[in-house]
Design a protein around this motif. Structure first.
Motif, PDB file in Angstrom:
ATOM      1  N   PHE A  21     -12.144   2.888   4.465  1.00 32.54           N
ATOM      2  CA  PHE A  21     -10.725   2.603   4.685  1.00 32.54           C
ATOM      3  C   PHE A  21     -10.514   1.164   5.159  1.00 32.54           C
ATOM      4  O   PHE A  21      -9.493   0.856   5.769  1.00 32.54           O
ATOM      5  CB  PHE A  21     -10.150   3.569   5.726  1.00 32.54           C
ATOM      6  N   ARG A  22     -11.443   0.288   4.894  1.00 26.62           N
ATOM      7  CA  ARG A  22     -11.313  -1.079   5.390  1.00 26.62           C
ATOM      8  C   ARG A  22     -10.032  -1.724   4.865  1.00 26.62           C
ATOM      9  O   ARG A  22      -9.784  -1.759   3.664  1.00 26.62           O
ATOM     10  CB  ARG A  22     -12.516  -1.911   4.967  1.00 26.62           C
ATOM     11  N   ALA A  41      -7.102  -0.682   4.897  1.00 26.10           N
ATOM     12  CA  ALA A  41      -6.107   0.247   4.345  1.00 26.10           C
ATOM     13  C   ALA A  41      -4.931   0.409   5.294  1.00 26.10           C
ATOM     14  O   ALA A  41      -5.077   0.319   6.520  1.00 26.10           O
ATOM     15  CB  ALA A  41      -6.752   1.605   4.067  1.00 26.10           C
ATOM     16  N   ASP A  42      -3.750   0.662   4.742  1.00 29.40           N
ATOM     17  CA  ASP A  42      -2.545   0.889   5.542  1.00 29.40           C
ATOM     18  C   ASP A  42      -2.334   2.393   5.684  1.00 29.40           C
ATOM     19  O   ASP A  42      -1.882   3.061   4.754  1.00 29.40           O
ATOM     20  CB  ASP A  42      -1.331   0.244   4.861  1.00 29.40           C
ATOM     21  N   LEU A  83     -13.118   2.396   9.361  1.00 33.91           N
ATOM     22  CA  LEU A  83     -11.719   2.087   9.647  1.00 33.91           C
ATOM     23  C   LEU A  83     -11.548   0.641  10.099  1.00 33.91           C
ATOM     24  O   LEU A  83     -10.525   0.287  10.691  1.00 33.91           O
ATOM     25  CB  LEU A  83     -11.179   3.031  10.723  1.00 33.91           C
ATOM     26  N   ALA A 104      -8.253  -1.305   9.432  1.00 36.41           N
ATOM     27  CA  ALA A 104      -7.230  -0.370   8.967  1.00 36.41           C
ATOM     28  C   ALA A 104      -6.036  -0.350   9.916  1.00 36.41           C
ATOM     29  O   ALA A 104      -6.177  -0.600  11.119  1.00 36.41           O
ATOM     30  CB  ALA A 104      -7.824   1.031   8.840  1.00 36.41           C
ATOM     31  N   THR A 154      -8.945  -3.474  13.694  1.00 37.03           N
ATOM     32  CA  THR A 154      -8.329  -2.160  13.532  1.00 37.03           C
ATOM     33  C   THR A 154      -7.070  -2.065  14.389  1.00 37.03           C
ATOM     34  O   THR A 154      -7.096  -2.384  15.584  1.00 37.03           O
ATOM     35  CB  THR A 154      -9.311  -1.044  13.933  1.00 37.03           C
TER      36      THR A 154
END
Length: 499
Positions: free
Chosen positions: A445-446, A448-449, A465, A468, A489
């Motif tokens: 999920f790097r 990711a929104d 994450l 994220a 993050t």
């Protein structure tokens, strides 16, 4: 401050301070059954009203729904009969145990008003959904039917009739996107029907309409509902979903009363046939059971598949082995005969192979572009959806192991209980995505929104994450600790944590 709301229908000032136990305007009791406090009116009908309440007896004072039935007749014999019917029918409602129906928590009589208390379901009803997002297409309506009809079949298996199916009484649960059937008319309608049959005349009970005009068929309005009355109401609900019009606003044949709905929509011939039978005014011609509807819904797409590939138009459908001819000669077989044989082959559970259309990432995207959003309970392992624009797609219970979603737009998608372990969501738009109970081990999920996403119960062991955005997402501290995070993050509180 959450106010108390008086349930006396004649109270002129129903709002009260939460600390008082009796209404400061009319003196009515504000704590029902020594347990429930109403805080807001959320609905009103001919037979009573619905309120948002809290349960004071449980830790955290959880929300609940309080339904008040208001028989206004002062005749004691009428009231006694109503009370007996109410208790009997409430006990029947208490037997319902289905994940897509609110649970009955309590029922009681107080000050000659009857009360039902049910669990609260958060979400928007389908009437609100249509007003906000627009009308449904054919594939969306079919998906609606395939999800809601088994719920209704369960109700009928308990020898119950819902009696008030309409878009406002079907919620899409916020938690997982599933449809939930609410507001059972069993109690009020049983009271109405029985009192009418006992010749109590035009009492306060028999004056109330049964069901909702436009959605209730003639036999139900005549206080003689049957199981197929609910089928008619489901069909009428489909019309609303496709037109945003109440059925009573659609023209009808002056002689038969049949709705002239076909000019309002553009549908395949097979689906038109199904809706016609659901909406038959004459119960002798209408579907008798939910199973009959489900069987026809199951056959229609296969009928279409015989004419063209389910997803693409580039390849003709190859029939199953030995389907076109029963012998080795070249005898011509008509299209009707081929369809009949295909349906028999599809229904066969053993000993015969069945043709399955080959699904590719591109064919799925083509199907999505034509309006299909439901791809639940299927296998898409290692599929490449990088950069795809597929918001609100439904991958519920699907297999998506090591699938690629880099920079894809999946806003509002449903991954409920899906297996997306090892999937790549790098820099994807995952706002308000339902990952409830999803398998996300080692998922990437790097960047990711995930703002507003629901990750409740999801397995995030070794998920990445880093970078994220988890703002306002539903995720526990324990889940975050299972995953990898870094200085970039953004946590649920909207802040970056300094390590």
């Amino acid at each position: 401050m959450i106010l108390s709301y008086c349930l006396n229908p004649n109270c002129s000032e129903p709002q009260n301070h939460p600390s008082v136990k009796h209404c400061q305007s009319c003196g009515a009791n504000l704590i029902l059954h020594n347990r429930y406090r109403s805080i807001k009116k959320i609905g009103k009908g001919g037979f009573g009203a619905t309120f948002l309440g809290i349960d004071l007896s449980l830790p955290g004072n959880p929300f609940c729904v309080i339904k008040q039935l208001r028989p206004t007749s002062k005749d004691q014999e009428t009231f006694d009969m109503a009370l007996e019917l109410f208790e009997r029918e409430a006990k029947t409602l208490g037997k319902i145990d289905h994940p897509q129906i609110p649970r009955l928590l309590d029922y009681f009589e107080e000050d000659k008003h009857f009360y039902l208390v049910q669990s609260l379901v958060k979400g928007k009803n389908l009437q609100q959904e249509v007003k906000q997002n627009g009308v449904f297409n054919e594939s969306q309506v079919k998906a609606f039917l395939k999800e809601i009809l088994p719920v209704l079949k369960y109700i009928h298996s308990l020898k119950m009739i819902h009696r008030d199916i309409k878009p406002a009484n079907i919620l899409r649960r916020e938690q997982d996107g599933k449809l939930v059937l609410i507001d059972f008319g069993a109690v009020k309608d049983q009271v109405n029907t029985q009192l009418a049959n006992q010749n109590y005349g035009q009492t306060a009970f028999t004056q109330f309409a049964v069901g909702t005009m436009g959605f209730a068929p003639p036999e139900q309005l005549a206080m003689r509902p049957i199981y197929s009355s609910d089928i008619y109401a489901i069909g009428a609900t489909c019309l609303y979903l496709m037109t945003a019009k109440s059925p009573k606003d659609i023209a009808a044949d002056e002689l038969t009363g049949e709705l002239l709905w076909e000019k309002e929509v553009r549908l395949s011939a097979g689906f038109v046939k199904i809706l016609r039978k659901m909406l038959e005014v004459d119960v002798r011609n209408r579907y008798k059971s939910i199973d009959e509807v489900l069987v026809d819904l199951d056959i229609v797409p296969y009928e279409q598949q015989l004419e063209q590939n389910l997803f693409t138009h580039s390849k003709p459908v190859t029939p199953p082995p030995n389907l076109e001819s029963e012998s080795n000669d070249n005898t011509y077989v008509s299209a009707t005969s081929r369809l009949a044989m295909a349906i028999r082959a599809r229904k066969s559970r053993q000993g015969k192979s069945k043709y399955v259309a080959q699904v590719t990432p591109q064919s799925l995207l083509n199907a999505y572009s034509r309006g299909r959003i439901d791809f639940s309970q299927q296998v898409f392992n290692k599929f490449n959806f990088a950069h795809a624009n597929i918001p609100n797609i439904n991958f519920r219970n699907s297999q998506l192991i090591q699938a690629k979603f880099e920079e894809a737009n999946l806003e509002g998608a449903n991954f409920y209980s899906a297996n997306a372990s090892g999937a790549n969501f790098n820099k994807a738009n995952l706002r308000k995505v339902h990952f409830f109970k999803a398998e996300l081990e080692s998922a990437d999920f790097r960047g990711a929104d995930l703002e507003g996403a629901n990750l409740e119960g999801a397995n995030l062991d070794s998920a990445n994450l880093c970078g994220a955005n988890l703002t306002n997402s539903n995720i526990t501290e324990e889940q975050i600790q299972q995953a990898q995070t870094n200085w970039a993050t953004i946590f649920p509180d909207g802040k970056r944590h300094i390590w």
